[in-house]
Design a protein around this motif. Structure first.
Motif, PDB file in Angstrom:
ATOM      1  N   PRO A  18       2.537   2.370 -11.595  1.00  0.00           N
ATOM      2  CA  PRO A  18       2.690   1.812 -10.238  1.00  0.00           C
ATOM      3  C   PRO A  18       3.010   2.884  -9.206  1.00  0.00           C
ATOM      4  O   PRO A  18       2.509   2.839  -8.075  1.00  0.00           O
ATOM      5  CB  PRO A  18       3.862   0.834 -10.377  1.00  0.00           C
ATOM      6  N   THR A  19       3.821   3.885  -9.581  1.00  0.00           N
ATOM      7  CA  THR A  19       4.164   4.957  -8.633  1.00  0.00           C
ATOM      8  C   THR A  19       2.908   5.738  -8.258  1.00  0.00           C
ATOM      9  O   THR A  19       2.653   6.011  -7.070  1.00  0.00           O
ATOM     10  CB  THR A  19       5.216   5.905  -9.264  1.00  0.00           C
ATOM     11  N   VAL A 165      13.423   0.089 -10.015  1.00  0.00           N
ATOM     12  CA  VAL A 165      12.683  -1.148  -9.729  1.00  0.00           C
ATOM     13  C   VAL A 165      12.796  -2.170 -10.855  1.00  0.00           C
ATOM     14  O   VAL A 165      12.935  -1.816 -12.018  1.00  0.00           O
ATOM     15  CB  VAL A 165      11.199  -0.847  -9.442  1.00  0.00           C
ATOM     16  N   LEU A 166      12.699  -3.426 -10.485  1.00  0.00           N
ATOM     17  CA  LEU A 166      12.829  -4.520 -11.436  1.00  0.00           C
ATOM     18  C   LEU A 166      11.443  -4.919 -11.943  1.00  0.00           C
ATOM     19  O   LEU A 166      10.573  -5.256 -11.132  1.00  0.00           O
ATOM     20  CB  LEU A 166      13.488  -5.710 -10.731  1.00  0.00           C
ATOM     21  N   PRO A 167      11.230  -4.889 -13.268  1.00  0.00           N
ATOM     22  CA  PRO A 167       9.944  -5.351 -13.786  1.00  0.00           C
ATOM     23  C   PRO A 167       9.626  -6.744 -13.238  1.00  0.00           C
ATOM     24  O   PRO A 167      10.495  -7.615 -13.190  1.00  0.00           O
ATOM     25  CB  PRO A 167      10.162  -5.384 -15.300  1.00  0.00           C
ATOM     26  N   GLY A 168       8.406  -6.950 -12.815  1.00  0.00           N
ATOM     27  CA  GLY A 168       8.024  -8.217 -12.187  1.00  0.00           C
ATOM     28  C   GLY A 168       7.998  -8.099 -10.668  1.00  0.00           C
ATOM     29  O   GLY A 168       7.372  -8.892  -9.984  1.00  0.00           O
ATOM     30  N   GLU A 173       9.487  -3.425  -4.834  1.00  0.00           N
ATOM     31  CA  GLU A 173      10.739  -2.661  -4.863  1.00  0.00           C
ATOM     32  C   GLU A 173      10.488  -1.155  -4.721  1.00  0.00           C
ATOM     33  O   GLU A 173      11.329  -0.441  -4.178  1.00  0.00           O
ATOM     34  CB  GLU A 173      11.538  -2.990  -6.134  1.00  0.00           C
ATOM     35  N   LEU A 174       9.331  -0.661  -5.191  1.00  0.00           N
ATOM     36  CA  LEU A 174       9.022   0.770  -5.021  1.00  0.00           C
ATOM     37  C   LEU A 174       8.971   1.141  -3.541  1.00  0.00           C
ATOM     38  O   LEU A 174       9.355   2.229  -3.141  1.00  0.00           O
ATOM     39  CB  LEU A 174       7.659   1.111  -5.642  1.00  0.00           C
ATOM     40  N   ILE A 175       8.509   0.217  -2.743  1.00  0.00           N
ATOM     41  CA  ILE A 175       8.386   0.495  -1.309  1.00  0.00           C
ATOM     42  C   ILE A 175       9.702   0.232  -0.586  1.00  0.00           C
ATOM     43  O   ILE A 175      10.142   1.022   0.240  1.00  0.00           O
ATOM     44  CB  ILE A 175       7.279  -0.399  -0.679  1.00  0.00           C
ATOM     45  N   THR A 198       7.552   9.744   2.676  1.00  0.00           N
ATOM     46  CA  THR A 198       6.154   9.475   3.033  1.00  0.00           C
ATOM     47  C   THR A 198       5.687   8.095   2.541  1.00  0.00           C
ATOM     48  O   THR A 198       4.681   7.583   3.009  1.00  0.00           O
ATOM     49  CB  THR A 198       5.187  10.559   2.475  1.00  0.00           C
ATOM     50  N   PHE A 199       6.392   7.513   1.551  1.00  0.00           N
ATOM     51  CA  PHE A 199       5.918   6.196   1.083  1.00  0.00           C
ATOM     52  C   PHE A 199       7.028   5.162   0.850  1.00  0.00           C
ATOM     53  O   PHE A 199       6.741   4.016   0.509  1.00  0.00           O
ATOM     54  CB  PHE A 199       5.049   6.335  -0.182  1.00  0.00           C
ATOM     55  N   VAL A 200       8.296   5.546   1.038  1.00  0.00           N
ATOM     56  CA  VAL A 200       9.398   4.594   0.819  1.00  0.00           C
ATOM     57  C   VAL A 200       9.890   4.069   2.165  1.00  0.00           C
ATOM     58  O   VAL A 200      10.136   4.837   3.089  1.00  0.00           O
ATOM     59  CB  VAL A 200      10.555   5.293   0.057  1.00  0.00           C
TER      60      VAL A 200
END
Ligand code: SAJ
Length: 423
Positions: A18-19, A165-168, A173-175, A198-200
């Motif tokens: 995902p990252t 981050v929480l699975p699901g 959450e990454l953002i 740059t992405f959070v």
């Protein structure tokens, strides 16, 4: 030219993939690296090998646009993100073999000016040791210090930024989650911070590498301790014939109380593992954390005994085991207490055990070898007299009372409170 153009993500698992996909969607060129050829092949085809909401669409998009490519070996990049597993061994000691292998794999391609970021959950001091390992094996490189740099070459920067981050809910959450970023020097912290910004969308909070490592461990150890409290409370309630769910519900009406939910034990690859990283570093001090691990593991063993007692009371009954994953609505069975319970019951009762897991296409082979049957919810409900409810999946919550009224139930998650149950 943007400061960060090319990113290599080492490890394409639950966090790395995902990252990599998210960064690729933000205009950077990303290479996802994994030693597993089947993973690399799957992602290269625009598909995914894990289950996570919305990830398939994003990966397919960035692979077809060419922003995300894959490889089995690292290639030159501006940023290297290491997101490989850090398991514990049989003695509950951190096993950093995969982190070390990932670091060694980038040594050949590392160049002055590069940033190396560790995201894997790690014991205190790991990021500093990575920086030392790099310069010991590549003496031509040096780590960026604060103040004036006398070297003619640009330094490299080494930092720790734990995934949280929480699975699901990984992509959201990454953002949106705040990130905690600690370099081995303040210069390293600042450089890594600029990259995450740059992405959070959340805050990128700066600290030291050691503090950032402990922040991550603290978060999961805190949760483990609080779940242990709930699990302990459930045992006390059982002894006195009190409904634990009611006790928690009423206690949580206090403005400063928030008891978590008891369950079959703690699973997943994080909360059941990470406290050991602290316990291993400070065994004489981490007493509450150690006992909490024991309480949570013990809850699984007690649940097995409770289920066995009910099954032994009904010698001819079929038993529906509802859920195998480590928590609700995911397909992940790593360290799953539900799987451990199902396994123990299948080993004892064989074909009387009917296993239901709506999130898995195929049952774990070991269960089938023990004689258990893998069935649908309808088949399990119709054919069983006993239900051992192990995971609070949405599908189980929605089963109407009329379809489960005939069952004798052990409800380890407290989702069928409208019927007599043993917690
Ligand atoms: N559980 C309970 N009762 C509760 C809450 C959880 O028994 O009240 C159990 C779950 O059923 C499961 C286990 O605990 O077996 C862990 O589930 P979880 O949802 O609490 O956490 P994870 O393992 O999915 O993700 C955690 C998260 N950490 C925190 O919430 C502090 C996530 O933010 C981390 O990124 C992740 O660990 C990780 O990768 O470290």
């Amino acid at each position: 030219m943007p400061e960060f153009h090319k990113v290599a993500v080492i490890g394409l698992g639950y966090i790395g993939l995902p990252t990599a996909a998210l960064i690729a969607s933000r205009g950077m060129q990303v290479v996802g690296v994994d030693t597993k050829e089947d993973v690399v092949r799957t992602v290269a085809a625009g598909a995914i090998h894990i289950s996570e909401p919305d990830l398939d669409g994003l990966v397919s998009k960035v692979v077809s646009s060419g922003a995300l490519t894959t490889a089995t070996k690292p290639q030159p990049a501006d940023i290297f993100i290491i997101a490989v597993p850090t398991p514990i061994d049989r003695d509950n000691r951190p096993d950093l073999t995969m982190v070390e292998a990932a670091v060694d794999s980038i040594l050949e391609v590392l160049a002055p000016g590069n940033v190396v970021i560790l995201e894997s959950t790690s014991p205190i001091g790991t990021t500093e040791r990575i920086a030392e390992r790099i310069v010991a094996r590549r003496p031509d490189l040096h780590v960026g210090a604060s103040g004036k740099d006398e070297s003619p070459d640009e330094p490299i920067h080494v930092a720790y930024c734990p995934e949280r981050v929480l699975p699901g809910r990984i992509l959201t959450e990454l953002i949106n989650n705040d990130r905690c970023i600690g370099g081995v020097t303040p210069a390293c912290t600042r450089r890594a911070q600029r990259f995450y910004k740059t992405f959070v969308r959340g805050a990128c909070v700066a600290t030291t590498a050691r503090a950032a490592e402990l922040v991550k461990l603290t978060e999961n150890a805190f949760r483990d301790v609080n779940i242990a409290f709930a699990n302990e409370l459930s045992l006390i309630c059982d002894r006195f014939g009190i409904n634990v769910w009611e006790v928690i519900d009423i206690a949580n009406r206090h403005p400063r109380v928030n008891v978590l939910r008891p369950g079959p034990g703690v699973g997943g690859h994080c909360i059941a593992v990470d406290p050991w990283f602290i316990i291993d570093s400070a065994p004489d001090l981490a007493r509450v954390m150690r006992i909490s691990r024991e309480v949570n593991n013990d809850k699984t063993r007690r649940l097995i005994k409770q289920a066995e007692a009910l099954i032994d009371d009904h010698p001819y009954a079929s038993v529906a085991c509802l859920g195998l994953t480590f928590k609700a609505n995911v397909d992940d069975v790593r360290e799953s207490p539900a799987l451990e319970v199902a396994h123990a019951l299948a080993a004892k009762y064989g074909s009387r055990i009917k296993v239901v897991e709506p999130n898995l296409r195929r049952p774990p082979p070991a269960l089938i070898e023990l004689g258990a049957c893998f069935v649908t919810i309808d088949e399990a409900l119709r054919g069983s007299e006993i239900a051992i409810l192990l995971v609070d999946h949405d599908e189980f919550k929605m089963i109407p009372l009329a379809e489960r009224r005939h069952l004798d139930v052990v409800d380890s998650r407290g989702i069928w409170l409208d019927m007599p149950t043993r917690t």
